[in-house]
Motif scaffolding. Structure first.
Motif, PDB file in Angstrom:
ATOM      1  N   THR A   1      -4.762  -1.866  -9.511  1.00 40.65           N
ATOM      2  CA  THR A   1      -3.357  -2.235  -9.412  1.00 40.65           C
ATOM      3  C   THR A   1      -2.637  -1.188  -8.569  1.00 40.65           C
ATOM      4  O   THR A   1      -3.174  -0.105  -8.296  1.00 40.65           O
ATOM      5  N   ALA A   2      -1.391  -1.480  -8.185  1.00 43.82           N
ATOM      6  CA  ALA A   2      -0.609  -0.514  -7.401  1.00 43.82           C
ATOM      7  C   ALA A   2      -0.399   0.765  -8.202  1.00 43.82           C
ATOM      8  O   ALA A   2      -0.455   1.872  -7.662  1.00 43.82           O
TER       9      ALA A   2
ATOM     10  N   THR B   1       0.985  -4.870 -10.305  1.00 47.22           N
ATOM     11  CA  THR B   1       0.699  -5.690  -9.119  1.00 47.22           C
ATOM     12  C   THR B   1      -0.626  -5.259  -8.497  1.00 47.22           C
ATOM     13  O   THR B   1      -0.880  -4.070  -8.302  1.00 47.22           O
ATOM     14  N   ARG B   2      -1.474  -6.244  -8.181  1.00 41.22           N
ATOM     15  CA  ARG B   2      -2.778  -5.945  -7.598  1.00 41.22           C
ATOM     16  C   ARG B   2      -2.630  -5.433  -6.160  1.00 41.22           C
ATOM     17  O   ARG B   2      -1.842  -5.964  -5.386  1.00 41.22           O
ATOM     18  N   MET B   3      -3.386  -4.408  -5.829  1.00 43.06           N
ATOM     19  CA  MET B   3      -3.334  -3.868  -4.474  1.00 43.06           C
ATOM     20  C   MET B   3      -3.773  -4.914  -3.444  1.00 43.06           C
ATOM     21  O   MET B   3      -3.246  -4.957  -2.328  1.00 43.06           O
ATOM     22  N   THR B   4      -4.729  -5.767  -3.814  1.00 46.93           N
ATOM     23  CA  THR B   4      -5.178  -6.811  -2.898  1.00 46.93           C
ATOM     24  C   THR B   4      -4.021  -7.729  -2.520  1.00 46.93           C
ATOM     25  O   THR B   4      -3.826  -8.067  -1.343  1.00 46.93           O
TER      26      THR B   4
ATOM     27  N   LEU C   1      -0.853  -6.961  -2.724  1.00 38.17           N
ATOM     28  CA  LEU C   1       0.146  -6.162  -2.017  1.00 38.17           C
ATOM     29  C   LEU C   1      -0.201  -6.039  -0.537  1.00 38.17           C
ATOM     30  O   LEU C   1       0.656  -6.167   0.340  1.00 38.17           O
ATOM     31  N   ILE C   2      -1.465  -5.813  -0.249  1.00 40.55           N
ATOM     32  CA  ILE C   2      -1.914  -5.661   1.138  1.00 40.55           C
ATOM     33  C   ILE C   2      -1.708  -6.953   1.911  1.00 40.55           C
ATOM     34  O   ILE C   2      -1.252  -6.954   3.062  1.00 40.55           O
TER      35      ILE C   2
ATOM     36  N   PHE D   1      -3.600   2.722  -8.266  1.00 45.61           N
ATOM     37  CA  PHE D   1      -3.831   3.295  -6.943  1.00 45.61           C
ATOM     38  C   PHE D   1      -3.034   4.592  -6.765  1.00 45.61           C
ATOM     39  O   PHE D   1      -3.564   5.603  -6.296  1.00 45.61           O
TER      40      PHE D   1
ATOM     41  N   LEU E   1       4.235   3.636  -0.355  1.00 44.85           N
ATOM     42  CA  LEU E   1       4.342   3.250  -1.760  1.00 44.85           C
ATOM     43  C   LEU E   1       4.934   4.439  -2.511  1.00 44.85           C
ATOM     44  O   LEU E   1       4.469   5.567  -2.360  1.00 44.85           O
TER      45      LEU E   1
ATOM     46  N   HIS F   1      -9.565   0.388  -2.710  1.00 49.62           N
ATOM     47  CA  HIS F   1      -8.476  -0.222  -3.464  1.00 49.62           C
ATOM     48  C   HIS F   1      -8.941  -1.404  -4.309  1.00 49.62           C
ATOM     49  O   HIS F   1      -8.190  -1.921  -5.131  1.00 49.62           O
TER      50      HIS F   1
END
Length: 616
Positions: free
Chosen positions: A525-526, A504-507, A509-510, A529, A551, A521
Motif C-alpha cells: 500500500t502507499a 491505497t495500493r501502490m499499483t 496509485l502508479i 511503501f 508522496l 512496490h
C-alpha cells in the motif's frame, strides 16, 4: 601574578557572558550569532575598546581545534543514518570534488587579484574552500530554519564532512611551499598516499571510536549522572587525538565517531545531547572570541579591496559553479542547487586554517589570516544574514514545529524505558481545536497561566497550555503529532494537491497518476511503501520523490503507521535567473524591515510571536 590570573579570568568570563547575552539582540535583528561572537572578539582585541593584546597563534589554534572537535562530534551525533540514505552521494561529492573545485577557482582569482604565486594562491583558495560546520549547524538549527529533507541533509553532511579535505589541502600546500616545490609536484604519488592515509585512518578510527563510545556509555551503569555525559565527550576527544597522532584526520574521526555513536542505542542519549548542546555553544563562543581577539583590523586596509572582490568571486562564481557541477548527476532542481550554493557559509574553520601558514614559518603568513578573516566576515554578513529570506524565496523552508518543551529519560527498575515529556500545545493542533485527547495520551499535569492542574479539573485543553505526561520511547512521535504539530488539515505544506488513505495500493496509485515504475512496490500500500522508505520510522512531512511526483506523509495512526498520504505534482522548474531575482528581492525586503521605525519590523515580531504561540 595572582592579580593577573584573576583579571584574565574576569575578562574571559565577562566576554563569554556578554556573547551569550547579546544572542538576544542578534535574534531581534536577525543577525547571525557567529558574527556577534566574532564582533565581540574584535571589540575586545588589540584595535578594540579593551585593547587586549592577544597574539598567540598557537593558543588560538589549540582553542579552535578543541572547539571544532567538540562541534564536529556533536554534529555527527545529531546526524541520522537516514540523512545519509537520503543525501550521502551529493553531500560527499560536494565535500570532496566540490572543495577541490572551489579551491581551484578561488585560487585562480586570488592569483590575479593579489599577484601571488600559483601555490600561494591555491593555498588561499584551499583555506577558504570548505563550508563551516559550526556556521551551518548553528544557523540552521539554532536559527530554527527547517529545510526540505534532501537539501537540509545534503548541507549538514557536506559541512561536517568537507573540513578534512580543506585541512588536507591546506597542510599539503604549506609543506610544498616550505619545501620550495613547484606546481608539478601537486600530481605525485606521495600526495595520493597522504590523502588515503588521512581520510582512511579518519574513517577507521571514527568507526571504531563510535562503537567504543557507545559500548562505554552502556557499561557505565552506576556512574554519577553528572559524569556520564563528560565521559562520552572526553572519549570523543580521545578518538580525535589518537587518530591525529597516527597521521589520520582527527576531525574526520570525531565526526564519524559521532555519527556511529549517535545512531546506536545509548543509555540516556538525551542527557548526553543536552550536555553537548551547552558544550557546543561554549566551544563556539570560545573559538570565535579567540579568533576575533587574534585579528588586527588596522592591518586590513592593505588587502581590503581585493579581499572583497575575492569574496564576491567565491560567493557568486566559485561556490555556485562547483555546486552546480557536483549536483548535476543527482537531479537537483534549480531551486535546490541555488540554495545549496548560497549556504556556502565560511566561518571559524577557515580562520583556523589561516593561522597555519604563520605557524609554519611561511613568509608573510599574516597575509592569509587577514584576507580570510575579511572573507569570513563578508560571508556571515551577506549569506548568514539573508539565509532565512533566501530559504523562503526559493521555497526551501518548511513550517516551524512547536516541538517538545522538555524531555527527561527515567531510569526504572527492571530496565523499563520511560520518559517524562512536556509540550506547549500548538495553536493549530487538533487538541487546541477541541478534539478529544486519546486515553493513552492524557497528561499527568497541565500548566496554564503559571498554575498547575490535573486533567480532571482543568476542563478542555487550550492552545499554549503546557502538558506533562509519562510515555514510552516509541510513543513520543505520536505525542508530537497530537500536541506539538498542526492538525491533519494544516500539517503539510500548501502545495499538496491530493490526499488519500494510506491503504491505497501502490499499483493503483502508479496507474492513476502515471507515475514512473518503482522497484519493489508490488503488493504494498502507499502507507507501507512510505513506511518502508523511512525504515519504519516515518514522521509527518516526510517525502519520497517518484519522478516529478512526491508522496508525502500527512498523518500517522496510533501504531505509528501512515494513515494519510499526500500527492504533490511537481511544478516546472523556473530558470536560475528568475530564482536569483526573487531571492534578492526577498533579502532586500528583509533588510528594509530592520530599519528603525519601519512597520515591517513590528509585523515580523508579531508573526514570530504567533508562530511560537505567544503575544508579541
Amino acid at each position: 601574578m595572582f592579580d593577573a590570573v584573576n583579571i584574565a579570568i574576569l575578562i574571559g568570563a565577562a566576554l563569554v557572558s556578554l556573547a551569550a547575552l547579546t544572542s538576544l539582540v542578534s535574534q531581534r535583528f536577525g543577525a547571525p550569532l557567529l558574527l556577534v561572537f566574532l564582533g565581540i572578539g574584535l571589540l575586545a582585541g588589540e584595535d578594540g575598546l579593551l585593547g587586549i593584546n592577544f597574539d598567540s597563534g598557537y593558543a588560538a589554534y589549540f582553542i579552535g581545534s578543541l572547539a571544532l572537535a567538540i562541534i564536529l562530534f556533536d554534529s555527527g551525533f545529531e546526524t541520522s543514518f537516514r540523512s545519509y540514505r537520503v543525501a550521502a552521494a551529493p553531500a560527499l561529492s560536494l565535500a570532496t570534488v566540490g572543495v577541490l573545485l572551489t579551491a581551484g577557482l578561488t585560487g585562480v582569482a586570488a592569483h590575479f587579484l593579489f599577484g601571488a604565486g600559483w601555490l600561494e594562491a591555491f593555498l588561499l583558495g584551499s583555506i577558504i574552500a570548505s563550508t563551516d560546520a559550526a556556521a551551518v549547524f548553528f544557523l540552521l538549527r539554532a536559527g530554527g530554519i527547517r529545510l526540505r529533507e534532501r537539501v537540509g541533509a545534503t548541507l549538514e553532511i557536506e559541512s561536517g564532512a568537507n573540513d578534512p579535505m580543506a585541512i588536507f589541502l591546506t597542510i599539503l600546500l604549506i609543506e610544498l611551499i616550505a619545501a620550495g616545490a613547484s606546481t608539478d609536484s601537486l600530481f605525485g604519488l606521495h600526495i595520493f598516499l597522504s590523502f588515503i592515509q588521512q581520510m582512511g585512518l579518519g574513517v577507521i578510527f571514527g568507526i571504531a571510536g563510535g562503537f567504543g563510545i557507545s559500548w562505554l556509555l552502556n557499561k557505565l551503569v552506576n556512574l554519577d549522572p553528572g559524569l556520564y555525559p563528560i565521559s562520552g565527550l572526553a572519549a570523543a576527544l580521545v578518538v580525535f587525538a589518537v587518530c591525529a597522532l597516527f597521521g589520520g584526520s582527527g576531525f574526520l574521526a570525531a565526526y564519524v565517531a559521532g555519527v556511529v555513536a549517535g545512531n546506536r542505542k545509548v543509555r540516556f542519549a538525551h542527557r548526553l545531547r543536552r550536555f553537548q548542546v551547552g558544550m557546543t555553544w561554549l566551544a563556539q563562543i570560545g573559538m570565535f572570541l579567540a579568533l576575533g581577539l587574534l585579528a588586527t583590523p588596522s592591518e586590513f586596509g592593505r588587502i581590503l579591496i581585493p579581499a572583497l572582490v575575492l569574496s564576491a568571486v567565491l560567493i557568486f562564481v566559485a561556490r555556485p559553479l562547483a555546486v552546480w557541477l557536483c549536483l548535476i548527476p543527482f537531479g537537483f532542481k534549480s531551486r535546490e542547487t541555488l540554495f545549496t550554493s548560497w549556504v556556502g557559509l565560511r566561518g571559524a574553520v577557515s580562520i583556523l586554517l589561516a593561522i597555519l601558514p604563520g605557524l609554519s614559518g611561511i613568509e608573510n603568513g599574516s597575509f592569509y589570516f587577514n584576507v580570510v578573516f575579511v572573507m569570513v566576515l563578508v560571508s556571515l554578513l551577506v549569506q548568514g544574514w539573508t539565509l532565512q529570506p533566501a530559504a523562503k524565496a526559493l521555497n526551501m523552508s518548511l513550517p516551524t514545529e512547536q516541538g517538545l518543551v522538555d524531555r527527561v529519560e527515567l531510569e526504572l527498575r527492571g530496565g523499563a524505558e520511560m520518559e517524562l515529556v512536556g509540550y506547549k500545545i500548538h495553536p493549530d493542533s487538533a487538541i487546541a481545536k477541541g478534539e478529544r485527547v486519546p486515553r493513552w495520551a492524557r497528561p499527568a499535569m497541565v500548566i496554564r497561566d503559571g498554575l498547575s492542574y490535573s486533567i480532571h479539573t482543568i476542563g478542555p485543553l487550550q492552545a499554549n497550555d503546557q502538558v506533562y505526561l509519562f510515555s514510552s520511547l516509541r510513543r513520543v512521535r505520536l505525542l508530537d503529532q497530537i500536541y506539538a504539530g498542526p492538525s491533519d488539515e494544516t500539517v503539510t505544506e500548501s502545495d499538496i494537491q491530493f490526499r488519500m488513505k494510506g491503504s491505497t495500493r501502490m499499483t493503483d496509485l502508479i496507474k492513476q497518476y502515471g507515475l514512473d515504475d518503482v522497484e519493489g512496490h508490488e503488493g504494498l500500500t502507499a502507507g507501507q511503501f512510505l513506511d518502508q522508505a523511512f525504515d519504519g520510522n516515518p514522521v509527518i512531512g516526510d517525502r519520497v520523490s517518484i519522478g516529478d511526483v512526491e508522496l508525502v506523509v500527512c498523518a500517522l495512526d496510533e501504531a505509528g503507521d501512515v494513515s494519510t498520504v499526500g500527492i504533490v505534482i511537481g511544478e516546472e522548474d523556473p530558470g536560475t535567473g528568475a530564482l536569483i531575482a526573487d531571492m534578492l528581492s526577498q533579502a532586500w525586503k528583509k533588510l528594509n524591515a530592520l530599519r528603525p521605525g519601519r512597520r515591517n519590523s513590528v509585523d515580523t515580531d508579531t508573526e514570530r510571536a504567533r508562530n511560537v504561540g505567544e503575544s508579541p
